[in-house]
Design an enzyme around this catalytic site. Structure first.
Site, PDB file in Angstrom:
ATOM      1  N   LYS A 256       0.778  -1.130  -0.163  1.00 40.01           N
ATOM      2  CA  LYS A 256      -0.005  -0.024   0.024  1.00 40.01           C
ATOM      3  C   LYS A 256       0.800   1.248  -0.028  1.00 40.01           C
ATOM      4  O   LYS A 256       0.380   2.221  -0.484  1.00 40.01           O
ATOM      5  CB  LYS A 256      -0.896   0.010   1.203  1.00 40.01           C
ATOM      6  CG  LYS A 256      -2.239  -0.806   1.218  1.00 40.01           C
ATOM      7  CD  LYS A 256      -3.125  -0.583   2.213  1.00 40.01           C
ATOM      8  CE  LYS A 256      -4.432  -1.581   2.046  1.00 40.01           C
ATOM      9  NZ  LYS A 256      -5.365  -1.439   2.938  1.00 40.01           N
TER      10      LYS A 256
ATOM     11  N   ASP B 205     -10.292   3.291   1.434  1.00 40.47           N
ATOM     12  CA  ASP B 205     -10.289   2.778   2.800  1.00 40.47           C
ATOM     13  C   ASP B 205     -11.115   3.878   3.781  1.00 40.47           C
ATOM     14  O   ASP B 205     -11.936   3.370   4.504  1.00 40.47           O
ATOM     15  CB  ASP B 205      -8.993   2.270   3.387  1.00 40.47           C
ATOM     16  CG  ASP B 205      -8.528   0.968   2.712  1.00 40.47           C
ATOM     17  OD1 ASP B 205      -9.500   0.144   2.659  1.00 40.47           O
ATOM     18  OD2 ASP B 205      -7.599   0.745   2.945  1.00 40.47           O
TER      19      ASP B 205
HETATM   20  P1  NAP Z   1      -0.265  -2.640   9.449  1.00 39.87           P
HETATM   21  O1  NAP Z   1      -0.134  -1.767   8.276  1.00 39.87           O
HETATM   22  O2  NAP Z   1       0.575  -3.850   9.511  1.00 39.87           O
HETATM   23  O3  NAP Z   1      -0.736  -2.133  10.841  1.00 39.87           O
HETATM   24  C1  NAP Z   1      -0.740  -2.673  11.962  1.00 39.87           C
HETATM   25  C2  NAP Z   1      -0.649  -1.908  13.258  1.00 39.87           C
HETATM   26  O4  NAP Z   1      -1.129  -2.898  14.305  1.00 39.87           O
HETATM   27  C3  NAP Z   1       0.558  -1.547  13.501  1.00 39.87           C
HETATM   28  O5  NAP Z   1       0.360  -0.304  14.219  1.00 39.87           O
HETATM   29  C4  NAP Z   1       1.348  -2.554  14.279  1.00 39.87           C
HETATM   30  O6  NAP Z   1       2.482  -1.900  15.094  1.00 39.87           O
HETATM   31  C5  NAP Z   1       0.169  -2.927  15.157  1.00 39.87           C
HETATM   32  N1  NAP Z   1       0.273  -4.208  15.777  1.00 39.87           N
HETATM   33  C6  NAP Z   1       0.694  -5.446  15.151  1.00 39.87           C
HETATM   34  N2  NAP Z   1       0.897  -6.196  16.000  1.00 39.87           N
HETATM   35  C7  NAP Z   1       0.270  -5.959  17.147  1.00 39.87           C
HETATM   36  C8  NAP Z   1       0.493  -6.411  18.528  1.00 39.87           C
HETATM   37  N3  NAP Z   1       0.710  -7.653  18.561  1.00 39.87           N
HETATM   38  N4  NAP Z   1       0.061  -5.649  19.575  1.00 39.87           N
HETATM   39  C9  NAP Z   1      -0.027  -3.949  19.094  1.00 39.87           C
HETATM   40  N5  NAP Z   1      -0.038  -3.720  17.994  1.00 39.87           N
HETATM   41  C10 NAP Z   1       0.193  -4.487  17.182  1.00 39.87           C
HETATM   42  O7  NAP Z   1      -1.739  -3.472   9.076  1.00 39.87           O
HETATM   43  P2  NAP Z   1      -2.923  -2.694   8.784  1.00 39.87           P
HETATM   44  O8  NAP Z   1      -3.233  -2.594   6.961  1.00 39.87           O
HETATM   45  O9  NAP Z   1      -3.111  -1.473   9.338  1.00 39.87           O
HETATM   46  O10 NAP Z   1      -4.134  -3.814   8.882  1.00 39.87           O
HETATM   47  C11 NAP Z   1      -4.553  -3.750  10.416  1.00 39.87           C
HETATM   48  C12 NAP Z   1      -5.852  -4.529  10.429  1.00 39.87           C
HETATM   49  O11 NAP Z   1      -6.883  -4.211   9.663  1.00 39.87           O
HETATM   50  C13 NAP Z   1      -5.600  -5.849   9.888  1.00 39.87           C
HETATM   51  O12 NAP Z   1      -6.090  -7.031  10.450  1.00 39.87           O
HETATM   52  C14 NAP Z   1      -6.417  -5.840   8.461  1.00 39.87           C
HETATM   53  O13 NAP Z   1      -6.903  -7.257   8.141  1.00 39.87           O
HETATM   54  C15 NAP Z   1      -7.711  -4.847   8.841  1.00 39.87           C
HETATM   55  N6  NAP Z   1      -7.989  -4.211   7.677  1.00 39.87           N
HETATM   56  C16 NAP Z   1      -9.356  -4.015   7.502  1.00 39.87           C
HETATM   57  C17 NAP Z   1      -9.672  -3.437   6.498  1.00 39.87           C
HETATM   58  C18 NAP Z   1     -11.229  -3.586   6.111  1.00 39.87           C
HETATM   59  O14 NAP Z   1     -11.850  -2.940   5.266  1.00 39.87           O
HETATM   60  N7  NAP Z   1     -12.128  -4.186   7.101  1.00 39.87           N
HETATM   61  C19 NAP Z   1      -8.925  -2.664   5.538  1.00 39.87           C
HETATM   62  C20 NAP Z   1      -7.742  -2.448   5.825  1.00 39.87           C
HETATM   63  C21 NAP Z   1      -7.146  -3.326   6.938  1.00 39.87           C
HETATM   64  P3  NAP Z   1       3.983  -2.420  14.477  1.00 39.87           P
HETATM   65  O15 NAP Z   1       3.900  -1.760  13.403  1.00 39.87           O
HETATM   66  O16 NAP Z   1       4.782  -2.051  15.787  1.00 39.87           O
HETATM   67  O17 NAP Z   1       3.813  -4.100  14.144  1.00 39.87           O
END
Ligand code: NAP
Length: 293
Positions: free
Chosen positions: A69, A105
């Site tokens: 992304k 999004d």
């Molecule tokens: P991302 O860019 O990898 O960001 C994830 C965030 O969560 C980061 O701040 C990460 O911190 C934190 N994190 C990861 N593991 C953690 C833990 N064990 N404890 C605390 N914080 C933690 O991922 P993303 O794209 O934002 O996606 C996040 C979630 O949203 C996913 O489950 C994804 O499937 C969902 N999502 C849903 C939609 C929808 O349309 N419903 C759209 C987009 C995303 P670090 O950087 O320190 O790892």
């Protein structure tokens, strides 16, 4: 209008993606010829070859997911205002052989809040807590901040949250036009010290998502904020530990499936110029999710 549409999803891994189901439902209901393909690309250096298919007209639209992304930005010619503000792209299309990056999004999240009836009236100063500061958190924070919500961003890496705050507040509008935004550590102490009542708590971490089903972003021994609605961006499983706990506490709770459909609908409309059949797209996923329970 194209005679036949070929859309696709670029990311890695992709095997559990629901996007083909959402988009093929829209194509079918509208009676359009076409397909939505998965393009599992792990390596950044393989992005230009796929993007060239969009530039040449072989593909009419691409969605982008983890891990590209942000990485894809350098290969695009133009970013929309929203994509620029978020610093990430989930939708690409070609305009006169120029590749345009958009982020649906943010709009998809707001559309789902509206669908749920969770957007309060203009006069209500709304306050949200966002758990996580990654790509999805950036889109959600941008969307709410644009609508003058007050935000707290809680992340395990405080610098990541502070960077998100900086990117929101460095925008070109006057500060007093917006709500406030602050970063805190995602831990029990910081969460329990939150002073203002919250309208919405959003999980934008993967905690609770398969294979982390047993995990929750909210500390087990800390009561949930009374009066807040809980929105979990995770949609697999359908009910996460976080949404179950919220419902048990008498709070409204939703998973991220509605946002997934709404961001897809916005992408579809950009690619085709036609409003997609949202109700049928939501139903297709609801039927699929009943099978998952
Ligand atoms: P991302 O860019 O990898 O960001 C994830 C965030 O969560 C980061 O701040 C990460 O911190 C934190 N994190 C990861 N593991 C953690 C833990 N064990 N404890 C605390 N914080 C933690 O991922 P993303 O794209 O934002 O996606 C996040 C979630 O949203 C996913 O489950 C994804 O499937 C969902 N999502 C849903 C939609 C929808 O349309 N419903 C759209 C987009 C995303 P670090 O950087 O320190 O790892």
């Amino acid at each position: 209008m194209a005679e036949r549409y070929t859309f696709g999803l670029l990311g890695y891994p992709l095997q559990h993606s629901l996007s083909p189901l959402i988009h093929s439902t829209a194509l079918q209901v509208l009676g359009f010829q076409g397909e939505y393909r998965l393009f599992p690309v792990e390596d950044k250096q393989d992005l230009p070859a796929l993007l060239n298919k969009l530039r040449s007209g072989e593909l009419q639209g691409l969605n982008v997911t983890i891990p590209h992304k942000r990485q894809v930005l350098e290969f695009l010619d133009v970013l929309t205002h929203t994509a620029q503000g978020i610093g990430a792209v989930n939708t690409i299309y070609s305009q006169g052989h120029r590749l345009v990056g958009e982020n649906t999004d943010a709009g998809g999240f707001i559309a789902d809040l509206k669908r749920l009836g969770w957007i309060p009236g203009e006069s209500h100063p709304s306050r949200a807590l966002i758990l996580g500061a990654g790509g999805a958190a950036r889109a959600v924070a941008y969307a709410l901040y644009q609508r003058d919500w007050h935000l707290v961003i809680a992340s395990r890496n405080l610098t990541q949250g502070q960077n998100l705050v900086a990117s929101l507040t460095n925008r070109d509008r006057r500060k007093d036009e917006y709500g406030t935004v602050a970063a805190i550590q995602l831990d029990r102490v910081s969460l329990s010290n939150l002073k203002h009542p919250l309208d919405l708590v959003i999980n934008a971490t993967p905690l609770g998502m398969s294979p982390l089903e047993a995990a929750s972003p909210w500390p087990a021994d800390l009561p949930l904020p009374t009066g807040a609605a809980v929105y979990d961006l995770v949609y697999n499983p359908v009910d996460t530990v976080f949404t179950k706990r919220a419902r048990d506490a008498g709070l409204q709770a939703a998973n991220g499936i509605g946002m997934l459909v709404e961001q897809a609908a916005l992408s579809f409309e950009i690619w085709t110029g036609i409003r997609p059949p949202r109700a049928e797209m939501h139903s297709a996923l609801a039927i699929y999710q009943r099978g998952m329970r």
